[in-house]
Design a protein around this motif. Structure first.
Motif, PDB file in Angstrom:
ATOM      1  N   LYS A  20       0.776  -1.332  -0.024  1.00 36.86           N
ATOM      2  CA  LYS A  20       0.069   0.074  -0.026  1.00 36.86           C
ATOM      3  C   LYS A  20       1.029   1.304  -0.029  1.00 36.86           C
ATOM      4  CE  LYS A  20      -4.071  -1.757   0.243  1.00 36.86           C
ATOM      5  NZ  LYS A  20      -5.107  -1.635  -0.921  1.00 36.86           N
ATOM      6  N   ALA A  21       1.970   1.186   0.863  1.00 36.41           N
ATOM      7  CA  ALA A  21       2.805   2.241   0.643  1.00 36.41           C
ATOM      8  C   ALA A  21       3.286   2.655  -0.738  1.00 36.41           C
ATOM      9  CB  ALA A  21       4.172   2.204   1.515  1.00 36.41           C
ATOM     10  N   ALA A  22       3.786   1.625  -1.357  1.00 35.46           N
ATOM     11  CA  ALA A  22       4.278   1.650  -2.797  1.00 35.46           C
ATOM     12  C   ALA A  22       2.996   2.232  -3.644  1.00 35.46           C
ATOM     13  CB  ALA A  22       4.609   0.269  -3.427  1.00 35.46           C
ATOM     14  N   LEU A  23       1.977   1.719  -3.672  1.00 37.82           N
ATOM     15  CA  LEU A  23       0.898   2.044  -4.141  1.00 37.82           C
ATOM     16  C   LEU A  23       0.595   3.757  -4.138  1.00 37.82           C
ATOM     17  CD1 LEU A  23      -1.798   1.630  -5.945  1.00 37.82           C
ATOM     18  CD2 LEU A  23      -3.213   1.265  -3.433  1.00 37.82           C
ATOM     19  N   GLU A  24       0.660   4.171  -2.969  1.00 34.93           N
ATOM     20  CA  GLU A  24       0.454   5.659  -2.730  1.00 34.93           C
ATOM     21  C   GLU A  24       1.936   6.429  -3.385  1.00 34.93           C
ATOM     22  OE1 GLU A  24      -0.045   6.949   1.376  1.00 34.93           O
ATOM     23  OE2 GLU A  24      -1.478   5.234   1.939  1.00 34.93           O
ATOM     24  N   ALA A  25       2.833   5.912  -3.544  1.00 38.73           N
ATOM     25  CA  ALA A  25       4.002   6.683  -3.878  1.00 38.73           C
ATOM     26  C   ALA A  25       3.652   6.684  -5.369  1.00 38.73           C
ATOM     27  CB  ALA A  25       5.431   5.783  -3.774  1.00 38.73           C
ATOM     28  N   LEU A  26       3.316   5.524  -5.987  1.00 40.80           N
ATOM     29  CA  LEU A  26       2.948   5.805  -7.456  1.00 40.80           C
ATOM     30  C   LEU A  26       1.731   6.613  -7.757  1.00 40.80           C
ATOM     31  CD1 LEU A  26       3.041   1.789  -8.436  1.00 40.80           C
ATOM     32  CD2 LEU A  26       4.538   3.589  -9.138  1.00 40.80           C
ATOM     33  N   ALA A  27       0.747   6.694  -6.972  1.00 36.78           N
ATOM     34  CA  ALA A  27      -0.197   7.649  -7.098  1.00 36.78           C
ATOM     35  C   ALA A  27       0.228   9.042  -6.985  1.00 36.78           C
ATOM     36  CB  ALA A  27      -1.495   7.313  -6.238  1.00 36.78           C
ATOM     37  N   LYS A  28       1.018   9.400  -6.027  1.00 37.97           N
ATOM     38  CA  LYS A  28       1.647  10.882  -6.093  1.00 37.97           C
ATOM     39  C   LYS A  28       2.217  11.361  -7.274  1.00 37.97           C
ATOM     40  CE  LYS A  28       1.776  10.522  -0.803  1.00 37.97           C
ATOM     41  NZ  LYS A  28       0.766  11.470  -0.537  1.00 37.97           N
ATOM     42  N   THR A  29       3.437  10.192  -7.583  1.00 36.43           N
ATOM     43  CA  THR A  29       3.833  10.567  -8.821  1.00 36.43           C
ATOM     44  C   THR A  29       3.159  10.897  -9.884  1.00 36.43           C
ATOM     45  OG1 THR A  29       5.792   8.976  -8.169  1.00 36.43           O
ATOM     46  CG2 THR A  29       5.708   9.520 -10.491  1.00 36.43           C
ATOM     47  N   LEU A  30       2.009  10.150 -10.025  1.00 35.94           N
ATOM     48  CA  LEU A  30       1.092  10.125 -11.293  1.00 35.94           C
ATOM     49  C   LEU A  30       0.306  11.595 -10.971  1.00 35.94           C
ATOM     50  CD1 LEU A  30       0.128   8.486 -13.709  1.00 35.94           C
ATOM     51  CD2 LEU A  30      -1.884   7.632 -12.162  1.00 35.94           C
ATOM     52  N   ALA A  31      -0.058  12.103  -9.868  1.00 36.86           N
ATOM     53  CA  ALA A  31      -0.536  13.350  -9.751  1.00 36.86           C
ATOM     54  C   ALA A  31       0.270  14.294 -10.254  1.00 36.86           C
ATOM     55  CB  ALA A  31      -0.839  13.441  -8.383  1.00 36.86           C
ATOM     56  N   VAL A  32       1.471  14.214  -9.982  1.00 35.98           N
ATOM     57  CA  VAL A  32       2.326  15.181 -10.615  1.00 35.98           C
ATOM     58  C   VAL A  32       2.592  15.131 -12.292  1.00 35.98           C
ATOM     59  CG1 VAL A  32       4.939  16.006 -10.845  1.00 35.98           C
ATOM     60  CG2 VAL A  32       3.813  15.559  -8.433  1.00 35.98           C
ATOM     61  N   GLN A  33       2.651  14.268 -12.726  1.00 39.23           N
ATOM     62  CA  GLN A  33       2.761  13.909 -14.090  1.00 39.23           C
ATOM     63  C   GLN A  33       1.522  14.248 -14.805  1.00 39.23           C
ATOM     64  OE1 GLN A  33       4.062  10.108 -15.271  1.00 39.23           O
ATOM     65  NE2 GLN A  33       3.238  10.035 -17.167  1.00 39.23           N
ATOM     66  N   LEU A  34       0.250  14.000 -14.148  1.00 37.89           N
ATOM     67  CA  LEU A  34      -1.043  14.143 -15.056  1.00 37.89           C
ATOM     68  C   LEU A  34      -1.620  15.613 -14.696  1.00 37.89           C
ATOM     69  CD1 LEU A  34      -2.660  10.498 -15.079  1.00 37.89           C
ATOM     70  CD2 LEU A  34      -1.438  11.835 -16.943  1.00 37.89           C
ATOM     71  N   GLY A  35      -1.011  16.175 -13.587  1.00 39.15           N
ATOM     72  CA  GLY A  35      -1.424  17.612 -13.120  1.00 39.15           C
ATOM     73  C   GLY A  35      -1.759  18.683 -14.320  1.00 39.15           C
ATOM     74  N   PRO A  36      -0.843  18.729 -15.177  1.00 39.91           N
ATOM     75  CA  PRO A  36      -0.971  19.504 -16.447  1.00 39.91           C
ATOM     76  C   PRO A  36      -2.135  19.234 -17.235  1.00 39.91           C
ATOM     77  CG  PRO A  36       1.249  19.069 -15.998  1.00 39.91           C
ATOM     78  CD  PRO A  36       0.315  18.113 -15.199  1.00 39.91           C
ATOM     79  N   ASP A  37      -2.546  18.063 -17.104  1.00 36.89           N
ATOM     80  CA  ASP A  37      -3.732  17.588 -18.038  1.00 36.89           C
ATOM     81  C   ASP A  37      -5.249  17.921 -17.345  1.00 36.89           C
ATOM     82  OD1 ASP A  37      -2.166  16.771 -20.437  1.00 36.89           O
ATOM     83  OD2 ASP A  37      -1.357  14.975 -18.975  1.00 36.89           O
ATOM     84  N   GLY A  38      -4.999  18.226 -16.140  1.00 35.36           N
ATOM     85  CA  GLY A  38      -6.152  18.367 -15.552  1.00 35.36           C
ATOM     86  C   GLY A  38      -6.718  17.114 -14.948  1.00 35.36           C
ATOM     87  N   VAL A  39      -5.963  16.033 -14.790  1.00 36.04           N
ATOM     88  CA  VAL A  39      -6.287  14.658 -14.049  1.00 36.04           C
ATOM     89  C   VAL A  39      -5.814  14.857 -12.465  1.00 36.04           C
ATOM     90  CG1 VAL A  39      -6.158  12.225 -14.081  1.00 36.04           C
ATOM     91  CG2 VAL A  39      -6.053  13.694 -16.118  1.00 36.04           C
ATOM     92  N   CYS A  40      -6.924  14.634 -11.499  1.00 34.03           N
ATOM     93  CA  CYS A  40      -6.557  14.336 -10.157  1.00 34.03           C
ATOM     94  C   CYS A  40      -6.617  13.203  -9.779  1.00 34.03           C
ATOM     95  CB  CYS A  40      -7.428  15.082  -9.492  1.00 34.03           C
ATOM     96  SG  CYS A  40      -7.693  16.975  -9.689  1.00 34.03           S
ATOM     97  N   VAL A  41      -5.222  12.830  -9.062  1.00 31.61           N
ATOM     98  CA  VAL A  41      -5.290  11.473  -8.534  1.00 31.61           C
ATOM     99  C   VAL A  41      -5.051  11.587  -7.037  1.00 31.61           C
ATOM    100  CG1 VAL A  41      -3.411   9.354  -8.651  1.00 31.61           C
ATOM    101  CG2 VAL A  41      -3.863  11.118 -10.608  1.00 31.61           C
ATOM    102  N   ASN A  42      -5.672  10.606  -6.406  1.00 34.96           N
ATOM    103  CA  ASN A  42      -5.703  10.753  -4.923  1.00 34.96           C
ATOM    104  C   ASN A  42      -5.890   9.388  -4.420  1.00 34.96           C
ATOM    105  OD1 ASN A  42      -5.839  13.719  -4.096  1.00 34.96           O
ATOM    106  ND2 ASN A  42      -7.497  13.448  -5.428  1.00 34.96           N
ATOM    107  N   CYS A  43      -5.288   9.109  -3.091  1.00 37.05           N
ATOM    108  CA  CYS A  43      -5.560   8.105  -2.418  1.00 37.05           C
ATOM    109  C   CYS A  43      -6.458   7.991  -1.122  1.00 37.05           C
ATOM    110  CB  CYS A  43      -4.281   7.342  -2.001  1.00 37.05           C
ATOM    111  SG  CYS A  43      -2.905   6.766  -3.077  1.00 37.05           S
TER     112      CYS A  43
END
Length: 250
Positions: free
Chosen positions: A159-182
């Motif tokens: 689950k800690a790894a899952l959260e790390a991937l989600a946070k990384t994805l939030a940064v990557q997709l932020g400019p596209d208007g995609v919100c990623v949360n846990c």
């Protein structure tokens, strides 16, 4: 029309509660289970009776082909994919010393590795969808260790790894208007007959040390997920939101 939503691990518990919460007229849902076809089909029938369009899929998320197939099914059925709820998971309780490497590998396969495959397949569709959202269901075990003298090292690490991937994805997709949360639930009451790694007596003891003095219900988690999927959550991303009755304060 409502955005097209994929929910993994949707047959029972939290996943089913999320499907019921966001289902209804005009909802378009792809619901997944690893093996519980009877419960998934019953849920799908109930949602269709309320006016939702529902596609069901069965597959082991530890298998490399399952996550991409879910995305492909969403595109084939509805022509797009705008929201993903990565809920499928598995709790595994053990002490280090008893924990085997294959237990850790199994936890990673169904949680962060499956999430990575799912997001990799979904990226181009999320980037072009309106109001795109990703919510990954984490757990208190990634933050609190030894609650009620119970240890979940494989689940904690996954689950800690899952959260790390989600946070990384939030940064990557932020400019596209995609919100990623846990969303990180505490102890949540299971459906009758559902599998649990925690004995019922231990669950009830945990309820007594939780500030709210009760176990969570699947619907409690579904309410938070529904908000994070909504337009009202457009400025919330990269967060892990605890829905645990204050368990980690105890």
């Amino acid at each position: 029309m409502e955005p097209i939503t994929l929910i993994t691990g949707a047959a029972t518990g939290i996943g089913a509660a999320i499907a019921r919460r966001i289902g209804g007229p005009d909802a378009r849902l792809i619901l997944h289970t690893g093996s519980n076809t009877a419960s998934l089909n019953a849920l799908a029938d109930a949602l269709r009776a309320d006016g939702a369009s529902v596609v069901t899929m069965v597959g082991d998320l530890a298998a490399p082909q399952t996550a991409p197939a879910l995305v492909a099914q969403a595109i084939a059925s509805f022509g797009g994919l705008g929201r993903i709820v990565s809920n499928a998971g598995r709790a595994h309780r053990a002490d280090i010393g008893d924990l085997q490497p294959e237990d850790l590998e199994a936890a990673f396969a169904i949680m962060p590795v499956a999430f990575l495959r799912l997001m990799t397949a979904a990226l181009p569709h999320l980037k072009t969808a309106d109001n795109a959202r990703v919510v990954a269901i984490s757990s208190f075990v990634a933050h609190g260790f030894g609650v009620n003298d119970m240890l979940f090292p494989a689940s904690s690490a996954a689950k800690a790894a899952l959260e790390a991937l989600a946070k990384t994805l939030a940064v990557q997709l932020g400019p596209d208007g995609v919100c990623v949360n846990c969303v990180a639930p505490g102890f949540v009451r299971k459906d009758a007959g559902g599998h649990t790694a925690t004995p019922s007596a231990a669950m009830e003891r945990t309820a007594q040390i939780t500030p709210n003095r009760r176990l969570g219900e699947p619907a409690d988690i579904a309410e938070m997920v529904a908000f994070l999927l909504s337009r009202g959550a457009r400025h919330i991303t990269g967060q892990t939101i605890h829905v645990d009755g204050g368990l980690l304060l105890a």
